[in-house]
Write a protein that holds these residues in place. Structure first.
Motif, PDB file in Angstrom:
ATOM      1  N   TYR A  27       0.747  -1.353  -0.062  1.00  0.00           N
ATOM      2  CA  TYR A  27      -0.209   0.190   0.008  1.00  0.00           C
ATOM      3  C   TYR A  27       0.802   1.406   0.121  1.00  0.00           C
ATOM      4  CZ  TYR A  27      -3.529  -3.530   1.050  1.00  0.00           C
ATOM      5  OH  TYR A  27      -4.289  -4.424   1.069  1.00  0.00           O
ATOM      6  N   ASP A  28       0.473   2.396  -0.706  1.00  0.00           N
ATOM      7  CA  ASP A  28       1.237   3.561  -0.907  1.00  0.00           C
ATOM      8  C   ASP A  28       1.230   4.096   0.409  1.00  0.00           C
ATOM      9  OD1 ASP A  28       2.146   3.303  -3.687  1.00  0.00           O
ATOM     10  OD2 ASP A  28       0.207   4.054  -4.263  1.00  0.00           O
ATOM     11  N   GLN A  29       2.428   4.923   0.637  1.00  0.00           N
ATOM     12  CA  GLN A  29       2.467   5.871   1.721  1.00  0.00           C
ATOM     13  C   GLN A  29       1.805   7.156   1.067  1.00  0.00           C
ATOM     14  OE1 GLN A  29       6.348   6.162   3.423  1.00  0.00           O
ATOM     15  NE2 GLN A  29       6.809   4.204   3.391  1.00  0.00           N
ATOM     16  N   TRP A  30       1.303   7.701   2.178  1.00  0.00           N
ATOM     17  CA  TRP A  30       0.433   8.825   1.947  1.00  0.00           C
ATOM     18  C   TRP A  30       1.438   9.966   2.492  1.00  0.00           C
ATOM     19  CZ3 TRP A  30      -5.164   7.897   4.413  1.00  0.00           C
ATOM     20  CH2 TRP A  30      -5.724   6.754   3.532  1.00  0.00           C
ATOM     21  N   LYS A  31       1.158  11.280   1.748  1.00  0.00           N
ATOM     22  CA  LYS A  31       1.708  12.479   2.376  1.00  0.00           C
ATOM     23  C   LYS A  31       1.814  12.508   3.626  1.00  0.00           C
ATOM     24  CE  LYS A  31      -1.708  16.125   2.000  1.00  0.00           C
ATOM     25  NZ  LYS A  31      -2.048  17.368   1.942  1.00  0.00           N
ATOM     26  N   ASP A  32       0.891  12.288   4.477  1.00  0.00           N
ATOM     27  CA  ASP A  32       0.815  12.471   5.941  1.00  0.00           C
ATOM     28  C   ASP A  32       1.543  11.109   6.838  1.00  0.00           C
ATOM     29  OD1 ASP A  32      -0.232  14.859   5.859  1.00  0.00           O
ATOM     30  OD2 ASP A  32      -2.254  14.143   5.909  1.00  0.00           O
ATOM     31  N   THR A  33       2.038  10.179   6.099  1.00  0.00           N
ATOM     32  CA  THR A  33       2.491   8.925   6.684  1.00  0.00           C
ATOM     33  C   THR A  33       3.867   9.207   7.450  1.00  0.00           C
ATOM     34  OG1 THR A  33       1.688   7.558   4.884  1.00  0.00           O
ATOM     35  CG2 THR A  33       3.525   6.596   6.208  1.00  0.00           C
ATOM     36  N   THR A  41       0.247  -2.400   5.238  1.00  0.00           N
ATOM     37  CA  THR A  41      -0.985  -2.582   5.512  1.00  0.00           C
ATOM     38  C   THR A  41      -1.537  -1.638   6.756  1.00  0.00           C
ATOM     39  OG1 THR A  41      -1.183  -4.897   4.965  1.00  0.00           O
ATOM     40  CG2 THR A  41      -2.794  -4.289   6.237  1.00  0.00           C
ATOM     41  N   TYR A  42      -0.453  -1.555   7.699  1.00  0.00           N
ATOM     42  CA  TYR A  42      -0.675  -0.717   8.672  1.00  0.00           C
ATOM     43  C   TYR A  42       0.241   0.722   8.599  1.00  0.00           C
ATOM     44  CZ  TYR A  42      -3.995  -3.616  10.921  1.00  0.00           C
ATOM     45  OH  TYR A  42      -5.226  -4.703  11.198  1.00  0.00           O
ATOM     46  N   GLN A  43      -0.298   1.742   8.568  1.00  0.00           N
ATOM     47  CA  GLN A  43       0.710   2.755   8.537  1.00  0.00           C
ATOM     48  C   GLN A  43       0.212   3.907   9.751  1.00  0.00           C
ATOM     49  OE1 GLN A  43       1.025   4.595   4.812  1.00  0.00           O
ATOM     50  NE2 GLN A  43       0.965   2.594   3.777  1.00  0.00           N
ATOM     51  N   CYS A  60      -4.512   0.445   5.757  1.00  0.00           N
ATOM     52  CA  CYS A  60      -4.594   1.106   4.649  1.00  0.00           C
ATOM     53  C   CYS A  60      -5.454   0.173   3.616  1.00  0.00           C
ATOM     54  CB  CYS A  60      -3.209   1.336   3.997  1.00  0.00           C
ATOM     55  SG  CYS A  60      -2.352   2.468   4.971  1.00  0.00           S
ATOM     56  N   LYS A  61      -5.730  -1.066   3.684  1.00  0.00           N
ATOM     57  CA  LYS A  61      -6.488  -1.913   2.805  1.00  0.00           C
ATOM     58  C   LYS A  61      -7.996  -1.567   2.916  1.00  0.00           C
ATOM     59  CE  LYS A  61      -8.272  -6.418   1.732  1.00  0.00           C
ATOM     60  NZ  LYS A  61      -7.839  -7.855   1.886  1.00  0.00           N
ATOM     61  N   TYR A  62      -8.298  -1.058   3.971  1.00  0.00           N
ATOM     62  CA  TYR A  62      -9.737  -0.617   4.139  1.00  0.00           C
ATOM     63  C   TYR A  62      -9.704   0.997   4.427  1.00  0.00           C
ATOM     64  CZ  TYR A  62     -10.586  -5.451   4.664  1.00  0.00           C
ATOM     65  OH  TYR A  62     -10.756  -6.911   4.455  1.00  0.00           O
ATOM     66  N   SER A  63      -8.705   1.522   4.388  1.00  0.00           N
ATOM     67  CA  SER A  63      -8.672   3.098   4.787  1.00  0.00           C
ATOM     68  C   SER A  63      -9.502   3.226   6.252  1.00  0.00           C
ATOM     69  CB  SER A  63      -9.075   3.989   3.659  1.00  0.00           C
ATOM     70  OG  SER A  63      -8.565   3.895   2.587  1.00  0.00           O
ATOM     71  N   GLU A  64      -9.121   2.669   7.108  1.00  0.00           N
ATOM     72  CA  GLU A  64      -9.862   2.645   8.303  1.00  0.00           C
ATOM     73  C   GLU A  64      -8.882   2.927   9.605  1.00  0.00           C
ATOM     74  OE1 GLU A  64     -12.753   2.417  10.364  1.00  0.00           O
ATOM     75  OE2 GLU A  64     -13.284   1.115   8.822  1.00  0.00           O
ATOM     76  N   CYS A  65      -9.296   3.969  10.184  1.00  0.00           N
ATOM     77  CA  CYS A  65      -8.572   4.241  11.596  1.00  0.00           C
ATOM     78  C   CYS A  65      -8.791   3.265  12.435  1.00  0.00           C
ATOM     79  CB  CYS A  65      -8.876   5.798  11.870  1.00  0.00           C
ATOM     80  SG  CYS A  65      -7.960   6.221  13.282  1.00  0.00           S
ATOM     81  N   VAL A  66      -7.629   2.946  13.216  1.00  0.00           N
ATOM     82  CA  VAL A  66      -7.962   1.748  14.285  1.00  0.00           C
ATOM     83  C   VAL A  66      -7.521   2.537  15.572  1.00  0.00           C
ATOM     84  CG1 VAL A  66      -8.010  -0.133  12.770  1.00  0.00           C
ATOM     85  CG2 VAL A  66      -5.895   0.633  13.956  1.00  0.00           C
TER      86      VAL A  66
END
Length: 149
Positions: A27-33, A41-43, A60-66
């Protein structure tokens, strides 16, 4: 025709060598990673939440904050330990970076755990809910206790 074949072969080699992520992450890293763990998968991300700058843990697979607020984290061998909050719940997480499995404990309070893709994350083997802190080893608890309060 020969020129088209040569160009196609070169293009395939370049695309396979420098694929979508280019850094070995699924999964790509985002600008805020801040940091990606395992296959990405987890960032850990930086986010402005309720007017405060916070570190959040995301699948990141689900774009879900845990975890909506990471108070501290520590890497140890093949694991990363997180202590923080999911809104008003205190959470303790242990991430196996080789298998991308997050063992997740959320302390009980009046607030429900509202992770929308929780069932899918569990069935995909990306997350396992821990019912009690006692399920973590003594070594795990020592690491959690060292993390920022």
């Amino acid at each position: 025709m020969k020129k088209i074949i040569i160009i196609s072969v070169i293009l395939i080699i370049v695309l396979s060598r420098f694929g979508a992520c280019g850094n070995g992450l699924k999964y790509d890293q985002w600008k805020d990673t801040i940091e990606a763990f395992g296959d990405g998968t987890y960032q850990l991300l930086h986010q402005n939440f309720n007017g405060k700058n916070e570190k959040i843990l995301t699948n990141c697979k689900y774009s879900e904050c845990v975890a909506t607020e990471i108070e501290g984290y520590e890497k140890s061998k093949n694991f990363v330990y997180f202590k923080g909050k999911y809104y008003s719940k205190n959470v303790y997480c242990k991430l196996d970076v080789e298998n991308n499995i997050l063992w997740y404990f959320a302390e009980e309070n009046e607030e429900d755990l509202m992770i929308s893709h929780l069932d899918e994350m569990i069935s995909d083997g990306h997350m396992e809910i821990i019912k009690s802190l006692d399920e973590f080893s003594n070594e795990d608890m020592e690491i959690f206790n060292r993390l920022k309060k």
